[in-house]
Scaffold this motif. Structure first.
Motif, PDB file in Angstrom:
ATOM      1  N   GLU A 265       0.814  -1.210   0.000  1.00  0.00           N
ATOM      2  CA  GLU A 265       0.000   0.000   0.000  1.00  0.00           C
ATOM      3  C   GLU A 265       0.852   1.266   0.000  1.00  0.00           C
ATOM      4  OE1 GLU A 265      -2.805  -0.166   3.182  1.00  0.00           O
ATOM      5  OE2 GLU A 265      -3.683  -2.064   2.522  1.00  0.00           O
ATOM      6  N   GLU A 266       1.965   1.244   0.726  1.00  0.00           N
ATOM      7  CA  GLU A 266       2.797   2.450   0.835  1.00  0.00           C
ATOM      8  C   GLU A 266       3.767   2.610  -0.327  1.00  0.00           C
ATOM      9  OE1 GLU A 266       2.366   4.734   2.997  1.00  0.00           O
ATOM     10  OE2 GLU A 266       0.919   3.712   4.284  1.00  0.00           O
ATOM     11  N   GLY A 267       4.190   1.500  -0.912  1.00  0.00           N
ATOM     12  CA  GLY A 267       5.079   1.575  -2.069  1.00  0.00           C
ATOM     13  C   GLY A 267       6.550   1.618  -1.741  1.00  0.00           C
ATOM     14  N   THR A 268       6.910   1.828  -0.487  1.00  0.00           N
ATOM     15  CA  THR A 268       8.310   1.822  -0.071  1.00  0.00           C
ATOM     16  C   THR A 268       8.426   1.187   1.307  1.00  0.00           C
ATOM     17  OG1 THR A 268       8.304   3.954   1.098  1.00  0.00           O
ATOM     18  CG2 THR A 268       8.692   4.011  -1.290  1.00  0.00           C
ATOM     19  N   VAL A 269       9.590   0.605   1.583  1.00  0.00           N
ATOM     20  CA  VAL A 269       9.843   0.028   2.896  1.00  0.00           C
ATOM     21  C   VAL A 269       9.895   1.132   3.943  1.00  0.00           C
ATOM     22  CG1 VAL A 269      11.533  -1.235   4.285  1.00  0.00           C
ATOM     23  CG2 VAL A 269      11.018  -2.003   1.959  1.00  0.00           C
ATOM     24  N   THR A 270      10.445   2.280   3.564  1.00  0.00           N
ATOM     25  CA  THR A 270      10.564   3.404   4.502  1.00  0.00           C
ATOM     26  C   THR A 270       9.203   3.822   5.042  1.00  0.00           C
ATOM     27  OG1 THR A 270      12.531   4.216   3.359  1.00  0.00           O
ATOM     28  CG2 THR A 270      11.361   5.770   4.783  1.00  0.00           C
ATOM     29  N   HIS A 271       8.255   4.068   4.132  1.00  0.00           N
ATOM     30  CA  HIS A 271       6.924   4.506   4.552  1.00  0.00           C
ATOM     31  C   HIS A 271       6.177   3.402   5.292  1.00  0.00           C
ATOM     32  CE1 HIS A 271       6.943   7.736   1.153  1.00  0.00           C
ATOM     33  NE2 HIS A 271       7.663   8.094   2.208  1.00  0.00           N
ATOM     34  N   ALA A 272       6.350   2.163   4.835  1.00  0.00           N
ATOM     35  CA  ALA A 272       5.672   1.049   5.504  1.00  0.00           C
ATOM     36  C   ALA A 272       6.208   0.857   6.921  1.00  0.00           C
ATOM     37  CB  ALA A 272       5.839  -0.228   4.692  1.00  0.00           C
ATOM     38  N   ALA A 273       7.520   1.001   7.099  1.00  0.00           N
ATOM     39  CA  ALA A 273       8.115   0.853   8.420  1.00  0.00           C
ATOM     40  C   ALA A 273       7.601   1.928   9.375  1.00  0.00           C
ATOM     41  CB  ALA A 273       9.635   0.913   8.324  1.00  0.00           C
ATOM     42  N   ALA A 274       7.478   3.154   8.874  1.00  0.00           N
ATOM     43  CA  ALA A 274       6.956   4.240   9.700  1.00  0.00           C
ATOM     44  C   ALA A 274       5.505   3.966  10.090  1.00  0.00           C
ATOM     45  CB  ALA A 274       7.071   5.561   8.952  1.00  0.00           C
ATOM     46  N   ARG A 275       4.739   3.442   9.147  1.00  0.00           N
ATOM     47  CA  ARG A 275       3.338   3.128   9.426  1.00  0.00           C
ATOM     48  C   ARG A 275       3.202   2.031  10.471  1.00  0.00           C
ATOM     49  NH1 ARG A 275      -0.717   0.982   4.664  1.00  0.00           N
ATOM     50  NH2 ARG A 275      -1.929  -0.473   5.930  1.00  0.00           N
ATOM     51  N   LEU A 276       4.076   1.007  10.384  1.00  0.00           N
ATOM     52  CA  LEU A 276       4.010  -0.108  11.318  1.00  0.00           C
ATOM     53  C   LEU A 276       4.795   0.153  12.599  1.00  0.00           C
ATOM     54  CD1 LEU A 276       4.471  -3.062   8.790  1.00  0.00           C
ATOM     55  CD2 LEU A 276       2.340  -2.301   9.856  1.00  0.00           C
ATOM     56  N   ARG A 277       5.563   1.255  12.614  1.00  0.00           N
ATOM     57  CA  ARG A 277       6.364   1.654  13.772  1.00  0.00           C
ATOM     58  C   ARG A 277       7.406   0.597  14.121  1.00  0.00           C
ATOM     59  NH1 ARG A 277       1.802   4.469  17.790  1.00  0.00           N
ATOM     60  NH2 ARG A 277       1.112   6.025  16.260  1.00  0.00           N
TER      61      ARG A 277
END
Length: 293
Positions: A16-28
């Protein structure tokens, strides 16, 4: 390695986020930990789920297929552990617009009579797959060709296309129109959940320009304001009568297939019976339902 729900959450967040960076921030969680989780999932499945050739990760064909299964499995697991959802197990039917047209109320009422312990819930999502890829529904109604792998689908019936015009438009005085009658005028197109494309017209007789909208409400408002015309099917006139908008049969456009689609395996045991039930409801007038495109 044993697979856990966190592997599904990690995969879906990255999709959904398209990047590991954004996904990691979303999942904390940290990026290295998220990357390891994704790698473990890909190793377990024996396929690459993402194309890593660009900074923005893109799902592979295998990833697109797995996304529907992963979303359905995660949502089913979360529902099973939700104390607020203990009791009747509703069957969630997603749609982007119009549901089953004028058959909708009949279907909901008859389902309730046959399955009083299992509510049939309608869930509208402004999305071309009506929320199927996110696991928001157990089955979804999709108009037009099925554009995704990893799901099962069946054609329920076909719907006749209609032209939707401002009542101020001179063509609105007619009893029907053809595609060439609309050439040169502005086409209002729902680019989020619609299925209308310029391929309906011949190269010599195309709409003058395209005005893009993202949902049914904006589509109708633009039509009523005489900003252009739209293409739809007959359920729109049934479900969305709108001041200042006229619907006319479009005589030479191909009908639109209405599909029922679901994850494989299905997330609800009643999904296989739903297609037969809908066909029975719509049988007397299989070309009368429809929705905005």
């Amino acid at each position: 390695m044993t697979m856990e729900l966190r592997h599904l959450r990690a995969f879906l967040a990255i999709a959904e986020e398209g990047t590991v960076t954004h996904a990691a921030a979303r999942l904390r969680i940290g990026q290295p930990a998220l990357s390891r989780t994704l790698k473990a999932l890909e190793t377990h499945l024996g396929v690459r789920l993402f194309d890593r050739s660009t900074h923005h990760l893109r799902l592979t064909d295998a990833g697109e297929s797995f996304r529907i299964r992963a979303a359905a499995a995660l949502n089913a697991a979360e529902a099973a552990f939700d104390p607020d959802r203990v009791g009747p197990w509703p069957l969630r039917l997603g749609h982007a617009w119009s549901a089953l047209g004028h058959h909708t109320a009949t279907a909901l009422h008859r389902w309730q009579q046959i399955h009083p312990e299992m509510p049939l819930q309608l869930l509208r999502t402004d999305d071309s797959l009506a929320g199927l890829a996110q696991g928001r529904a157990d089955a979804v109604l999709v108009r037009g060709p099925m554009p995704v792998t990893g799901a099962r689908s069946t054609v329920l019936f076909h719907e006749q296309r209609m032209a939707a015009l401002s009542s101020r438009n001179d063509l609105a005085k007619r009893s029907e129109v053809a595609l060439d009658d609309l050439a040169g005028q502005t086409l209002i197109m729902n680019t989020v959940s619609g299925t209308t494309t310029l391929r309906l017209w011949s190269p010599e007789h195309q709409p003058g320009r395209i005005a893009e909208v993202g949902n049914t409400d904006d589509w109708l408002a633009a039509l009523a304001a005489d900003q252009g015309f739209g293409v739809t099917t007959t359920a729109t006139a049934d479900v969305y009568p709108y001041p200042g908008v006229t619907y006319l049969p479009l005589t030479d456009a191909p009908p639109v297939p209405v599909n029922l689609a679901w994850s494989d395996p299905p997330s609800h045991p009643a999904v296989p019976d739903l297609a037969a039930f809908i066909r029975e409801i719509a049988q007397p007038t299989t070309n009368e339902a429809g929705g905005p495109e």
